[in-house]
Design a protein around this motif. Structure first.
Motif, PDB file in Angstrom:
ATOM      1  N   THR A   1       0.825  -1.209   0.000  1.00  0.00           N
ATOM      2  CA  THR A   1       0.000   0.000   0.000  1.00  0.00           C
ATOM      3  C   THR A   1       0.864   1.266   0.000  1.00  0.00           C
ATOM      4  O   THR A   1       0.503   2.252  -0.638  1.00  0.00           O
ATOM      5  CB  THR A   1      -0.960   0.016   1.208  1.00  0.00           C
ATOM      6  N   ALA A   2       1.990   1.234   0.698  1.00  0.00           N
ATOM      7  CA  ALA A   2       2.886   2.403   0.709  1.00  0.00           C
ATOM      8  C   ALA A   2       3.476   2.630  -0.681  1.00  0.00           C
ATOM      9  O   ALA A   2       3.560   3.772  -1.154  1.00  0.00           O
ATOM     10  CB  ALA A   2       3.986   2.219   1.744  1.00  0.00           C
ATOM     11  N   PHE A   3       3.880   1.558  -1.340  1.00  0.00           N
ATOM     12  CA  PHE A   3       4.413   1.697  -2.695  1.00  0.00           C
ATOM     13  C   PHE A   3       3.324   2.202  -3.633  1.00  0.00           C
ATOM     14  O   PHE A   3       3.564   3.094  -4.447  1.00  0.00           O
ATOM     15  CB  PHE A   3       4.976   0.379  -3.220  1.00  0.00           C
ATOM     16  N   THR A   4       2.132   1.634  -3.527  1.00  0.00           N
ATOM     17  CA  THR A   4       1.015   2.053  -4.371  1.00  0.00           C
ATOM     18  C   THR A   4       0.741   3.537  -4.181  1.00  0.00           C
ATOM     19  O   THR A   4       0.541   4.273  -5.152  1.00  0.00           O
ATOM     20  CB  THR A   4      -0.246   1.225  -4.060  1.00  0.00           C
ATOM     21  N   SER A   5       0.767   3.988  -2.948  1.00  0.00           N
ATOM     22  CA  SER A   5       0.535   5.402  -2.651  1.00  0.00           C
ATOM     23  C   SER A   5       1.620   6.273  -3.282  1.00  0.00           C
ATOM     24  O   SER A   5       1.315   7.305  -3.897  1.00  0.00           O
ATOM     25  CB  SER A   5       0.498   5.604  -1.145  1.00  0.00           C
ATOM     26  N   GLN A   6       2.877   5.860  -3.148  1.00  0.00           N
ATOM     27  CA  GLN A   6       3.973   6.618  -3.761  1.00  0.00           C
ATOM     28  C   GLN A   6       3.821   6.679  -5.274  1.00  0.00           C
ATOM     29  O   GLN A   6       3.995   7.734  -5.882  1.00  0.00           O
ATOM     30  CB  GLN A   6       5.320   5.996  -3.415  1.00  0.00           C
ATOM     31  N   TYR A   7       3.511   5.533  -5.883  1.00  0.00           N
ATOM     32  CA  TYR A   7       3.399   5.517  -7.340  1.00  0.00           C
ATOM     33  C   TYR A   7       2.219   6.380  -7.790  1.00  0.00           C
ATOM     34  O   TYR A   7       2.329   7.104  -8.790  1.00  0.00           O
ATOM     35  CB  TYR A   7       3.249   4.095  -7.876  1.00  0.00           C
ATOM     36  N   GLN A   8       1.112   6.322  -7.068  1.00  0.00           N
ATOM     37  CA  GLN A   8      -0.048   7.132  -7.447  1.00  0.00           C
ATOM     38  C   GLN A   8       0.255   8.621  -7.307  1.00  0.00           C
ATOM     39  O   GLN A   8      -0.187   9.421  -8.132  1.00  0.00           O
ATOM     40  CB  GLN A   8      -1.264   6.737  -6.608  1.00  0.00           C
ATOM     41  N   GLN A   9       1.013   8.995  -6.281  1.00  0.00           N
ATOM     42  CA  GLN A   9       1.418  10.397  -6.142  1.00  0.00           C
ATOM     43  C   GLN A   9       2.282  10.815  -7.323  1.00  0.00           C
ATOM     44  O   GLN A   9       2.107  11.912  -7.879  1.00  0.00           O
ATOM     45  CB  GLN A   9       2.196  10.602  -4.840  1.00  0.00           C
TER      46      GLN A   9
ATOM     47  N   LEU B   1       9.050  12.493  -6.666  1.00  0.00           N
ATOM     48  CA  LEU B   1       9.192  11.036  -6.540  1.00  0.00           C
ATOM     49  C   LEU B   1       9.728  10.373  -7.805  1.00  0.00           C
ATOM     50  O   LEU B   1       9.972   9.177  -7.820  1.00  0.00           O
ATOM     51  CB  LEU B   1       7.845  10.401  -6.165  1.00  0.00           C
ATOM     52  N   GLU B   2       9.922  11.132  -8.868  1.00  0.00           N
ATOM     53  CA  GLU B   2      10.327  10.541 -10.148  1.00  0.00           C
ATOM     54  C   GLU B   2      11.651   9.792 -10.047  1.00  0.00           C
ATOM     55  O   GLU B   2      11.759   8.648 -10.516  1.00  0.00           O
ATOM     56  CB  GLU B   2      10.419  11.598 -11.235  1.00  0.00           C
ATOM     57  N   ASN B   3      12.667  10.397  -9.458  1.00  0.00           N
ATOM     58  CA  ASN B   3      13.966   9.734  -9.364  1.00  0.00           C
ATOM     59  C   ASN B   3      13.901   8.483  -8.502  1.00  0.00           C
ATOM     60  O   ASN B   3      14.565   7.488  -8.797  1.00  0.00           O
ATOM     61  CB  ASN B   3      15.029  10.696  -8.838  1.00  0.00           C
ATOM     62  N   THR B   4      13.115   8.524  -7.445  1.00  0.00           N
ATOM     63  CA  THR B   4      12.955   7.356  -6.583  1.00  0.00           C
ATOM     64  C   THR B   4      12.309   6.208  -7.346  1.00  0.00           C
ATOM     65  O   THR B   4      12.811   5.081  -7.323  1.00  0.00           O
ATOM     66  CB  THR B   4      12.085   7.716  -5.351  1.00  0.00           C
TER      67      THR B   4
END
Length: 142
Positions: A102-110, A118-121
């Motif tokens: 869920t944390a990854f999903t949230s980051q990707y959705q942001q 968050l692009e470089n990450t």
């Protein structure tokens, strides 16, 4: 000194068939190529660098928000046969950097919504996964 008057046996003949290309020299070169197109700056070609566009590849997957589906899709693209769950879990751990799904999903959705911080990450995680995939034995065998 070839073994007979016909010369050296062709690469596709018994007992090795098509596996003669896999030796310590060629595997290292393949690993180096994987690093250049994923982790390093790429190959210089006509004034620009030839490098895999990890973000474009990843966003074209069926459901990039879900790391489990994304890893399954990447494995379907790059492996002729299914890999085991342990290897998939290792790839997912690289993609999520140890975060929960869920944390990854949230980051990707942001990121997908336009958060460029968050692009470089995201890009570096995808590149790590692709580099690892390109170095796995299942990628190099049929």
């Amino acid at each position: 000194a070839p073994p007979n008057v016909a010369g050296w046996p062709a690469y596709y003949q018994v007992p090795n068939f098509s596996k003669l290309w896999a030796n310590s020299s060629t595997i290292k070169l393949r690993f180096d190529h994987a690093n250049y197109v994923t982790l390093f700056s790429g190959y210089p070609v006509n004034g620009s660098n030839l490098k895999l566009d990890a973000i474009a590849f990843y966003t074209a997957l069926s459901f990039p928000e879900d790391p489990n589906v994304a890893i399954d899709d990447m494995c379907d693209v790059f492996f002729p046969k299914m890999i085991n769950a342990t290897k998939k879990a290792a790839l997912k751990a690289l993609l999520t950097n140890g975060l929960s799904d869920t944390a990854f999903t949230s980051q990707y959705q942001q990121y997908a919504a336009g958060d460029t911080t968050l692009e470089n990450t995201i890009r570096s995680r995808i590149n790590l996964v692709l580099s690892r995939i390109f170095k796995m034995p299942e990628f190099h065998t049929i």
